[in-house]
Design a protein around this motif. Structure first.
Motif, PDB file in Angstrom:
ATOM      1  N   GLY A  59       0.818  -1.202   0.000  1.00 23.42           N
ATOM      2  CA  GLY A  59       0.000   0.000   0.000  1.00 23.42           C
ATOM      3  C   GLY A  59       0.849   1.248   0.000  1.00 23.42           C
ATOM      4  O   GLY A  59       2.082   1.186   0.103  1.00 23.42           O
ATOM      5  N   PRO A  60       0.208   2.404  -0.095  1.00 18.00           N
ATOM      6  CA  PRO A  60       0.952   3.665  -0.052  1.00 18.00           C
ATOM      7  C   PRO A  60       1.497   3.931   1.342  1.00 18.00           C
ATOM      8  O   PRO A  60       1.186   3.218   2.297  1.00 18.00           O
ATOM      9  N   MET A  61       2.271   4.997   1.471  1.00 22.83           N
ATOM     10  CA  MET A  61       2.873   5.318   2.764  1.00 22.83           C
ATOM     11  C   MET A  61       1.864   5.932   3.727  1.00 22.83           C
ATOM     12  O   MET A  61       2.102   5.986   4.929  1.00 22.83           O
ATOM     13  N   GLY A  62       0.732   6.403   3.225  1.00 20.25           N
ATOM     14  CA  GLY A  62      -0.304   6.968   4.070  1.00 20.25           C
ATOM     15  C   GLY A  62      -1.389   5.957   4.385  1.00 20.25           C
ATOM     16  O   GLY A  62      -1.221   4.749   4.206  1.00 20.25           O
ATOM     17  N   SER A  63      -2.531   6.472   4.842  1.00 20.79           N
ATOM     18  CA  SER A  63      -3.618   5.598   5.282  1.00 20.79           C
ATOM     19  C   SER A  63      -4.470   5.065   4.140  1.00 20.79           C
ATOM     20  O   SER A  63      -5.231   4.115   4.334  1.00 20.79           O
ATOM     21  N   GLY A  64      -4.383   5.662   2.974  1.00 19.49           N
ATOM     22  CA  GLY A  64      -5.171   5.185   1.838  1.00 19.49           C
ATOM     23  C   GLY A  64      -4.727   3.809   1.371  1.00 19.49           C
ATOM     24  O   GLY A  64      -3.611   3.361   1.653  1.00 19.49           O
ATOM     25  N   ARG A  65      -5.622   3.128   0.680  1.00 20.06           N
ATOM     26  CA  ARG A  65      -5.326   1.788   0.186  1.00 20.06           C
ATOM     27  C   ARG A  65      -5.138   1.774  -1.326  1.00 20.06           C
ATOM     28  O   ARG A  65      -5.671   2.618  -2.033  1.00 20.06           O
ATOM     29  N   GLU A  66      -4.408   0.755  -1.788  1.00 13.31           N
ATOM     30  CA  GLU A  66      -4.317   0.456  -3.203  1.00 13.31           C
ATOM     31  C   GLU A  66      -4.876  -0.943  -3.420  1.00 13.31           C
ATOM     32  O   GLU A  66      -4.771  -1.804  -2.550  1.00 13.31           O
ATOM     33  N   ASP A  67      -5.482  -1.163  -4.565  1.00 16.27           N
ATOM     34  CA  ASP A  67      -5.949  -2.502  -4.891  1.00 16.27           C
ATOM     35  C   ASP A  67      -4.747  -3.414  -5.070  1.00 16.27           C
ATOM     36  O   ASP A  67      -3.824  -3.120  -5.839  1.00 16.27           O
ATOM     37  N   GLY A  68      -4.737  -4.496  -4.355  1.00 12.76           N
ATOM     38  CA  GLY A  68      -3.622  -5.428  -4.456  1.00 12.76           C
ATOM     39  C   GLY A  68      -3.937  -6.723  -3.748  1.00 12.76           C
ATOM     40  O   GLY A  68      -4.973  -6.859  -3.094  1.00 12.76           O
ATOM     41  N   GLU A  69      -3.045  -7.674  -3.855  1.00 13.92           N
ATOM     42  CA  GLU A  69      -3.250  -8.984  -3.256  1.00 13.92           C
ATOM     43  C   GLU A  69      -2.959  -8.934  -1.761  1.00 13.92           C
ATOM     44  O   GLU A  69      -2.000  -8.287  -1.324  1.00 13.92           O
ATOM     45  N   GLU A  70      -3.783  -9.594  -0.991  1.00 14.88           N
ATOM     46  CA  GLU A  70      -3.584  -9.655   0.449  1.00 14.88           C
ATOM     47  C   GLU A  70      -2.288 -10.371   0.792  1.00 14.88           C
ATOM     48  O   GLU A  70      -1.770 -11.159  -0.008  1.00 14.88           O
ATOM     49  N   THR A  71      -1.758 -10.076   1.947  1.00 18.00           N
ATOM     50  CA  THR A  71      -0.619 -10.808   2.494  1.00 18.00           C
ATOM     51  C   THR A  71      -1.149 -11.759   3.556  1.00 18.00           C
ATOM     52  O   THR A  71      -1.922 -11.356   4.421  1.00 18.00           O
ATOM     53  N   ILE A  72      -0.727 -13.020   3.482  1.00 15.06           N
ATOM     54  CA  ILE A  72      -1.126 -14.007   4.486  1.00 15.06           C
ATOM     55  C   ILE A  72       0.113 -14.533   5.184  1.00 15.06           C
ATOM     56  O   ILE A  72       1.053 -15.003   4.546  1.00 15.06           O
ATOM     57  N   VAL A  73       0.107 -14.438   6.499  1.00 18.05           N
ATOM     58  CA  VAL A  73       1.191 -14.966   7.315  1.00 18.05           C
ATOM     59  C   VAL A  73       0.598 -15.947   8.313  1.00 18.05           C
ATOM     60  O   VAL A  73      -0.360 -15.619   9.026  1.00 18.05           O
ATOM     61  N   ILE A  74       1.149 -17.139   8.370  1.00 16.89           N
ATOM     62  CA  ILE A  74       0.693 -18.158   9.319  1.00 16.89           C
ATOM     63  C   ILE A  74       1.907 -18.651  10.098  1.00 16.89           C
ATOM     64  O   ILE A  74       2.936 -18.974   9.504  1.00 16.89           O
ATOM     65  N   ALA A  75       1.782 -18.665  11.409  1.00 20.15           N
ATOM     66  CA  ALA A  75       2.900 -19.071  12.256  1.00 20.15           C
ATOM     67  C   ALA A  75       2.400 -19.967  13.374  1.00 20.15           C
ATOM     68  O   ALA A  75       1.276 -19.811  13.862  1.00 20.15           O
ATOM     69  N   ALA A  76       3.241 -20.896  13.777  1.00 22.30           N
ATOM     70  CA  ALA A  76       2.931 -21.777  14.902  1.00 22.30           C
ATOM     71  C   ALA A  76       4.133 -21.840  15.821  1.00 22.30           C
ATOM     72  O   ALA A  76       5.283 -21.780  15.370  1.00 22.30           O
ATOM     73  N   GLY A  77       3.857 -21.948  17.105  1.00 24.05           N
ATOM     74  CA  GLY A  77       4.937 -22.022  18.079  1.00 24.05           C
ATOM     75  C   GLY A  77       4.444 -22.583  19.389  1.00 24.05           C
ATOM     76  O   GLY A  77       3.270 -22.933  19.537  1.00 24.05           O
ATOM     77  N   PRO A  78       5.312 -22.648  20.369  1.00 27.63           N
ATOM     78  CA  PRO A  78       4.933 -23.222  21.668  1.00 27.63           C
ATOM     79  C   PRO A  78       4.032 -22.284  22.449  1.00 27.63           C
ATOM     80  O   PRO A  78       3.949 -21.087  22.185  1.00 27.63           O
TER      81      PRO A  78
END
Length: 289
Positions: free
Chosen positions: A97-116
């Motif tokens: 996205g841009p450096m400000g609060s506005g959004r750009e159309d783009g693909e989502e980021t997905i992060v999945i993590a597992a731990g103790p």
């Protein structure tokens, strides 16, 4: 066991730089997340968590997360983590996205993590000097804009606690930084309604359902923040507590009776202990209730 991390289809090292510096989840907290307990290599109540993830996305104005892609990532991460994993976190951001609060159309980021994870059977809570804004644009949503929770929890830890409890702006009991609150008073276990601004916790939701089925008196009720004064008020017999109990409900922690509030020792209430036993028993019956 080390933490296992999966980002947009690929495994990365926990400290590896894997997101764009302009990912909107990084720059402005434009993202959502869920945390699930993991038992025997399986995520508990995953369907309910993904349903809430979708509600958070809708509330944020983000596209509906790709559930099939997330489930595939969860399966990969848990397979790599093995049965020692105790916690799973799913994060979805607005992507580049841009450096400000506005959004750009783009693909989502997905992060999945597992731990103790090693939650204790009880909690030591602290009343926070800050409040939750029940009229906020993101009230009740599980977003990555978590700075106020970080500050409140750090304050609680500095004061000898492991969770902070917050009021809302009109002086009602609301929630913790990462848990819903239950107050044991008058022979009932009461939890603030969603109108207070609290998160619709999955553990809270299941406890309300299971308690109704088992006849345990647990229900929603508006409560003043001052009810916590009664938790630490001296009891008539030995002065240990007044008989007004307190408990926390959340993923990973499940149901934790509070045994200290603001550094004052308090008894774990009978209903709080019964709720903990009920939840532990019922969650063993079905992994995805």
């Amino acid at each position: 066991m080390s933490i296992v991390v999966w980002v947009d289809g690929s495994f990365v090292e926990p400290r590896e730089r894997a997101l764009s510096a302009l990912d909107h989840g990084v720059t402005v907290g434009d993202g959502i997340f869920e945390t699930c307990a993991v038992y025997g290599g399986q995520a508990f109540a995953l369907t309910r968590h993904l349903r809430r993830l979708g509600r958070s996305a809708a509330g944020m104005g983000l596209p509906a997360p790709d559930e099939a892609r997330i489930r595939d990532g969860v399966a990969q991460v848990l397979a790599a983590a093995g049965e020692s994993a105790g916690r799973l976190r799913i994060t979805v951001t607005g992507g580049f996205g841009p450096m400000g609060s506005g959004r750009e159309d783009g693909e989502e980021t997905i992060v999945i993590a597992a731990g103790p994870a090693s939650p204790g059977p009880t909690s030591r809570a602290v009343r926070s000097p800050w409040v939750r804004n029940e009229r906020s644009a993101v009230a009740g949503l599980k977003t990555t804009s978590y700075a106020e929770n970080v500050v409140a929890l750090a304050d609680a830890v500095a004061r000898g606690g492991d969770e902070a409890i917050l009021a809302n702006t009109v002086g009602e009991l609301c929630e913790g930084t990462g848990a819903n609150v239950l107050v044991e008073v008058g022979g009932e276990l009461l939890t603030p309604p969603l109108s207070s601004g609290c998160l619709a916790g999955i553990t809270r939701e299941l406890l309300l359902e299971w308690a109704a089925e088992d006849g345990l008196p647990v229900r929603e009720a508006e409560l003043p923040f001052s009810v916590l004064d009664r938790v630490v008020a001296p009891g008539p017999d030995d002065g240990a507590s007044s008989g007004v109990g307190l408990a926390l409900a959340g993923s990973v922690r499940n149901i934790q009776p509070v045994v200290a509030l603001d550094g004052v020792a308090v008894r774990a209430g009978e209903l709080s202990l019964a709720a903990r036993e009920l939840f532990d028993r019922r969650r063993r019956e079905r992994m995805d209730p």
